[in-house]
Design a protein around this motif. Structure first.
Motif, short mmCIF file in Angstrom:
data_model
loop_
_atom_site.label_atom_id
_atom_site.label_comp_id
_atom_site.label_asym_id
_atom_site.label_seq_id
_atom_site.Cartn_x
_atom_site.Cartn_y
_atom_site.Cartn_z
N ARG A 59 0.85 -1.18 0.00
CA ARG A 59 0.00 0.00 0.00
C ARG A 59 0.89 1.23 0.00
NH1 ARG A 59 -4.35 -1.11 4.66
NH2 ARG A 59 -2.54 -2.01 5.66
N GLU A 60 0.45 2.23 -0.74
CA GLU A 60 1.21 3.47 -0.79
C GLU A 60 0.27 4.64 -1.01
OE1 GLU A 60 2.50 2.99 -5.47
OE2 GLU A 60 3.94 2.45 -3.95
N ALA A 61 0.76 5.84 -0.78
CA ALA A 61 -0.05 7.04 -1.00
C ALA A 61 -0.29 7.23 -2.49
CB ALA A 61 0.66 8.26 -0.42
N TYR A 62 -1.43 7.76 -2.83
CA TYR A 62 -1.79 8.04 -4.21
C TYR A 62 -1.14 9.36 -4.59
CZ TYR A 62 -4.91 8.49 -8.27
OH TYR A 62 -5.42 8.61 -9.52
N ALA A 63 -0.37 9.36 -5.66
CA ALA A 63 0.41 10.54 -6.04
C ALA A 63 -0.46 11.78 -6.26
CB ALA A 63 1.22 10.24 -7.30
N GLU A 64 -1.68 11.61 -6.75
CA GLU A 64 -2.53 12.76 -7.07
C GLU A 64 -3.31 13.29 -5.88
OE1 GLU A 64 -4.84 11.92 -10.58
OE2 GLU A 64 -3.16 10.87 -11.48
N ASP A 65 -3.41 12.50 -4.81
CA ASP A 65 -4.18 12.93 -3.63
C ASP A 65 -3.68 12.15 -2.42
OD1 ASP A 65 -6.06 13.54 -1.67
OD2 ASP A 65 -7.78 13.29 -3.00
N ALA A 66 -2.99 12.83 -1.52
CA ALA A 66 -2.38 12.17 -0.36
C ALA A 66 -3.40 11.53 0.57
CB ALA A 66 -1.52 13.17 0.41
N ARG A 67 -4.67 11.93 0.48
CA ARG A 67 -5.70 11.34 1.34
C ARG A 67 -6.15 9.97 0.84
NH1 ARG A 67 -9.86 15.92 0.51
NH2 ARG A 67 -8.96 15.56 -1.54
N VAL A 68 -5.78 9.64 -0.38
CA VAL A 68 -6.21 8.40 -1.02
C VAL A 68 -5.05 7.43 -1.04
CG1 VAL A 68 -7.07 7.41 -3.19
CG2 VAL A 68 -7.85 9.67 -2.46
N SER A 69 -5.32 6.17 -0.75
CA SER A 69 -4.25 5.17 -0.83
C SER A 69 -4.46 4.30 -2.07
CB SER A 69 -4.22 4.30 0.43
OG SER A 69 -5.40 3.54 0.54
N GLN A 70 -3.37 3.76 -2.55
CA GLN A 70 -3.46 2.82 -3.64
C GLN A 70 -2.74 1.54 -3.27
OE1 GLN A 70 -1.99 4.57 -7.22
NE2 GLN A 70 0.13 4.43 -6.66
N VAL A 71 -3.06 0.51 -3.99
CA VAL A 71 -2.54 -0.82 -3.71
C VAL A 71 -1.76 -1.27 -4.94
CG1 VAL A 71 -3.15 -3.17 -3.06
CG2 VAL A 71 -4.58 -1.27 -2.32
N MET A 72 -0.59 -1.86 -4.69
CA MET A 72 0.28 -2.30 -5.78
C MET A 72 0.58 -3.78 -5.62
SD MET A 72 4.03 -0.76 -6.74
CE MET A 72 4.88 -1.45 -5.34
N LEU A 73 0.55 -4.50 -6.72
CA LEU A 73 0.93 -5.91 -6.74
C LEU A 73 2.45 -6.00 -6.69
CD1 LEU A 73 -0.17 -8.82 -7.12
CD2 LEU A 73 0.08 -8.48 -9.57
N VAL A 74 2.98 -6.87 -5.84
CA VAL A 74 4.43 -7.06 -5.75
C VAL A 74 4.77 -8.48 -6.18
CG1 VAL A 74 4.74 -5.26 -4.00
CG2 VAL A 74 4.34 -7.61 -3.27
N SER A 75 6.05 -8.79 -6.26
CA SER A 75 6.49 -10.07 -6.82
C SER A 75 5.90 -11.28 -6.09
CB SER A 75 8.01 -10.15 -6.86
OG SER A 75 8.55 -10.03 -5.57
N GLY A 76 5.80 -11.21 -4.76
CA GLY A 76 5.21 -12.33 -4.02
C GLY A 76 3.75 -12.56 -4.40
N GLY A 77 3.03 -11.48 -4.65
CA GLY A 77 1.64 -11.58 -5.07
C GLY A 77 1.52 -12.13 -6.48
N LYS A 78 2.45 -11.75 -7.34
CA LYS A 78 2.44 -12.28 -8.71
C LYS A 78 2.64 -13.79 -8.71
CE LYS A 78 4.26 -8.04 -10.71
NZ LYS A 78 5.36 -7.39 -11.42
N ARG A 79 3.59 -14.26 -7.91
CA ARG A 79 3.83 -15.70 -7.82
C ARG A 79 2.61 -16.43 -7.27
NH1 ARG A 79 8.75 -13.94 -5.97
NH2 ARG A 79 8.16 -14.31 -3.82
#
Length: 142
Positions: free
Chosen positions: A82-102
């Motif tokens: 999870r990380e902050a959304y670049a366009e709005d710091a109040r919004v979070s975004q979720v990113m798939l990482v290598s462990g999730g891909k596997r």
């Protein structure tokens, strides 16, 4: 009240069937639950393999708070980040990482076997018509 309309019976049966299928997938995806599998899948198809939490909730049919509860353990075991959304710091975004891909690749292989078994057990040779019907039902907003 034993005489109900077939349309009402359909939705009652759809709910029961969804619960049964979810349990079957939960036990057959190698440590992933069906909802976690859905989250990983939708992230894998998103641009840059990341989505706003609220958009992810919409994709999997949960509330934003429901998705948030699922994301914490997924992040802890290294499936997502999870990380902050670049366009709005109040919004979070979720990113798939290598462990999730596997884990998604493993889960997808198991899901293909599960779905083949399920459809062959009930004599469905081409599930496309069912898929289209579910997609239409899923677009209805209350």
């Amino acid at each position: 009240m034993s005489n109900i309309q077939p349309s009402v019976a359909f939705f009652l049966e759809l709910g029961r069937t969804q619960a049964i299928m979810a349990r079957r997938f939960d036990s057959g995806l190698g440590g992933l639950g069906l909802t976690e599998f859905m989250i990983l899948y939708h992230l894998s198809t998103a641009e840059n393999e990341r989505m706003r939490r609220i958009d992810l909730a919409e994709k999997v049919g949960l509330t934003p708070s429901g998705v948030t509860r699922l994301l914490a353990p997924m992040e802890k075991v290294g499936l997502i980040k999870r990380e902050a959304y670049a366009e709005d710091a109040r919004v979070s975004q979720v990113m798939l990482v290598s462990g999730g891909k596997r884990k998604l690749e493993e889960g997808m292989e198991r899901a293909e076997v599960l779905t083949e078994d399920i459809f062959s057990a009930v004599g469905i040779k081409n599930p496309k018509a069912l898929l289209e019907t579910l997609r239409k039902l899923g677009k209805i907003r209350c």
